[in-house]
Scaffold this motif. Structure first.
Motif, PDB file in Angstrom:
ATOM      1  N   ILE A  91       3.438  -8.316  -3.040  1.00 43.53           N
ATOM      2  CA  ILE A  91       4.235  -7.591  -2.040  1.00 43.53           C
ATOM      3  C   ILE A  91       5.669  -8.100  -2.026  1.00 43.53           C
ATOM      4  CG2 ILE A  91       4.516  -7.186   0.432  1.00 43.53           C
ATOM      5  CD1 ILE A  91       1.427  -7.268   0.636  1.00 43.53           C
ATOM      6  N   LEU A  94       7.500  -6.949  -5.214  1.00 46.79           N
ATOM      7  CA  LEU A  94       7.766  -5.510  -5.235  1.00 46.79           C
ATOM      8  C   LEU A  94       8.800  -5.099  -4.195  1.00 46.79           C
ATOM      9  CD1 LEU A  94       4.091  -4.283  -5.674  1.00 46.79           C
ATOM     10  CD2 LEU A  94       5.936  -4.012  -7.338  1.00 46.79           C
ATOM     11  N   SER A  95       8.956  -5.909  -3.155  1.00 50.40           N
ATOM     12  CA  SER A  95       9.914  -5.565  -2.105  1.00 50.40           C
ATOM     13  C   SER A  95      11.348  -5.545  -2.643  1.00 50.40           C
ATOM     14  CB  SER A  95       9.818  -6.552  -0.946  1.00 50.40           C
ATOM     15  OG  SER A  95      10.233  -7.863  -1.341  1.00 50.40           O
ATOM     16  N   GLU A 103      13.734  -4.769   2.315  1.00 43.17           N
ATOM     17  CA  GLU A 103      13.260  -5.970   1.639  1.00 43.17           C
ATOM     18  C   GLU A 103      13.179  -7.144   2.602  1.00 43.17           C
ATOM     19  OE1 GLU A 103      14.337  -8.891  -2.187  1.00 43.17           O
ATOM     20  OE2 GLU A 103      15.750  -7.326  -1.532  1.00 43.17           O
ATOM     21  N   VAL A 106      10.169  -6.714   4.916  1.00 42.60           N
ATOM     22  CA  VAL A 106       8.901  -6.994   4.230  1.00 42.60           C
ATOM     23  C   VAL A 106       8.675  -8.501   4.130  1.00 42.60           C
ATOM     24  CG1 VAL A 106       7.702  -6.891   2.018  1.00 42.60           C
ATOM     25  CG2 VAL A 106       8.781  -4.846   2.936  1.00 42.60           C
ATOM     26  N   THR A 146       5.548   0.261   5.289  1.00 43.03           N
ATOM     27  CA  THR A 146       5.547   0.675   3.883  1.00 43.03           C
ATOM     28  C   THR A 146       5.254   2.165   3.752  1.00 43.03           C
ATOM     29  OG1 THR A 146       4.746  -1.527   3.272  1.00 43.03           O
ATOM     30  CG2 THR A 146       4.569   0.202   1.623  1.00 43.03           C
ATOM     31  N   GLN A 160       6.212   1.495  -3.859  1.00 41.53           N
ATOM     32  CA  GLN A 160       5.617   1.776  -2.550  1.00 41.53           C
ATOM     33  C   GLN A 160       4.096   1.864  -2.643  1.00 41.53           C
ATOM     34  OE1 GLN A 160       6.100   5.750  -1.004  1.00 41.53           O
ATOM     35  NE2 GLN A 160       6.269   5.001   1.116  1.00 41.53           N
ATOM     36  N   ILE A 163       2.697  -1.625  -3.166  1.00 41.75           N
ATOM     37  CA  ILE A 163       2.756  -2.441  -1.949  1.00 41.75           C
ATOM     38  C   ILE A 163       1.640  -2.041  -0.987  1.00 41.75           C
ATOM     39  CG2 ILE A 163       4.116  -2.949   0.114  1.00 41.75           C
ATOM     40  CD1 ILE A 163       6.619  -2.791  -1.589  1.00 41.75           C
ATOM     41  N   SER A 166      -1.511  -3.473  -2.275  1.00 39.79           N
ATOM     42  CA  SER A 166      -1.539  -4.930  -2.100  1.00 39.79           C
ATOM     43  C   SER A 166      -1.776  -5.308  -0.648  1.00 39.79           C
ATOM     44  CB  SER A 166      -0.231  -5.550  -2.598  1.00 39.79           C
ATOM     45  OG  SER A 166      -0.077  -5.358  -3.987  1.00 39.79           O
TER      46      SER A 166
END
Length: 260
Positions: A91, A94-95, A103, A106, A146, A160, A163, A166
Motif C-alpha cells: 500500500i 503504491l501510494s 499519498e 495513505v 481508496t 487503485q 491498493i 492490499s
C-alpha cells in the motif's frame, strides 16, 4: 494456564514448573514408600514393569499432539503478521502513484494502523483480550478513501485496484492474527497431561518400591523429562505471549518511525 504465568520470564516459568514437579514427585514417593510394607508392599512389587512402557508411550503421544498444536498456532500467527506487513508495504509503495495529499493521507492511515496494532492490539492479544468486534478504523478509512480516488492515468487505475486488494488482504491478515491469538491448550488437555504424568510416577514408584534408591532415581528421571516437555509447551502455548511470542517487528519495519 493463567495470564500471570505466561507473563513470567522463561527462567521463572521453568523454575515454577520444576518446583511443582519436585513437590508432586516427592509427595508420591513419600506416600508409596510409606505404604509399601507388609501385604501392601508385596502387592506393589507384584506389578509388572511391563506396565511402564505403554504408559510412557501414551504420555509421549499426548505431549506430541500438544506440541504440534502449539507449533502450528505459532506458525499461523507469524504467517498472518508477515502477510499483514507485506500488504501494508505494498500500500505504501503504491501510494506513490497518487502524489501530494492522497499519498500523505495513505501513509498517515497506515502509520495509525501500525501504531494501534503495536501499542494496543499486541498487549490485548497477549492476554487473549483482542476481539474481531473492534474494526481497525484506519484501515476502514483507508479502504473508503481508496475507493473514492479518481484515477487520471492507466497507472493510477491499476494502483487503485492493487491498493484496494492490499487493504482487503491486510484486514484479513489482521483477522487471522486476532483469531490465532485466542488459541491455547485448554484445561482438559492440560489435565490429561498432568493426570497421566502423575499416574506414571505412581506406577514407577510401585514397580520400584522394594528398592527405594532405584525408585527415587527412576521417578526423578521421568519427572525431569515430563517437566522439560511441559515447559516447552507452556512457553509457546500462546502465540503472542511469553518468551517465544510473535513480535510486531514486521509491521514496525513497514513504518520506520515506530521501530524500537
Amino acid at each position: 494456564m493463567p495470564n500471570w504465568l505466561h507473563g513470567l520470564p522463561l527462567f521463572w516459568l521453568a523454575a515454577f514448573v520444576f518446583g511443582v514437579a519436585v513437590l508432586i514427585t516427592a509427595a508420591i514417593y513419600a506416600v508409596v514408600i510409606s505404604l509399601s510394607t507388609g501385604e501392601r508392599g508385596r502387592a506393589f512389587t507384584s506389578i509388572s514393569p511391563g506396565l511402564l512402557p505403554p504408559m510412557g508411550i501414551v504420555f509421549a503421544l499426548l505431549v506430541g499432539f500438544l506440541a504440534a498444536q502449539v507449533w502450528s498456532s505459532g506458525d499461523s500467527a507469524a504467517t498472518a503478521v508477515s502477510q499483514e506487513a507485506s500488504s501494508l508495504r505494498a500500500i505504501v509503495l503504491l501510494s506513490a502513484e497518487f502524489p501530494g495529499e492522497p499519498e500523505a493521507q495513505v501513509r498517515s492511515l497506515v502509520h495509525r494502523h501500525i501504531e494501534n496494532a503495536v501499542t494496543t492490539e499486541w498487549p490485548q492479544m497477549a492476554e487473549q483480550g483482542a476481539t474481531l468486534s473492534v474494526v481497525s478504523q484506519p484501515l476502514a478509512d483507508l479502504q473508503a478513501m481508496t475507493l473514492g480516488l479518481r484515477p487520471e492515468t492507466p497507472g493510477q487505475t491499476i494502483a487503485q485496484q492493487e491498493i484496494v486488494t492490499s487493504v482487503e488482504q491486510a484486514l484479513d491478515a489482521r483477522r487471522q492474527r486476532i483469531i490465532v491469538s485466542e488459541s491455547s491448550v485448554n484445561a482438559a488437555k492440560w489435565g490429561a497431561v498432568g493426570t497421566l504424568a502423575i499416574l506414571t510416577l505412581f506406577a514407577i514408584a510401585f514397580v520400584h518400591s522394594a528398592n527405594r534408591r532405584g525408585a527415587a532415581i527412576a521417578m526423578t528421571l521421568f519427572a525431569l523429562a515430563a517437566t522439560a516437555a511441559i515447559i516447552m509447551i507452556a512457553a509457546q502455548e500462546r502465540p503472542f505471549a511469553g518468551y517465544f511470542s510473535v513480535s510486531p517487528t514486521p509491521l514496525e519495519q513497514v513504518d520506520p518511525t515506530l521501530q524500537r
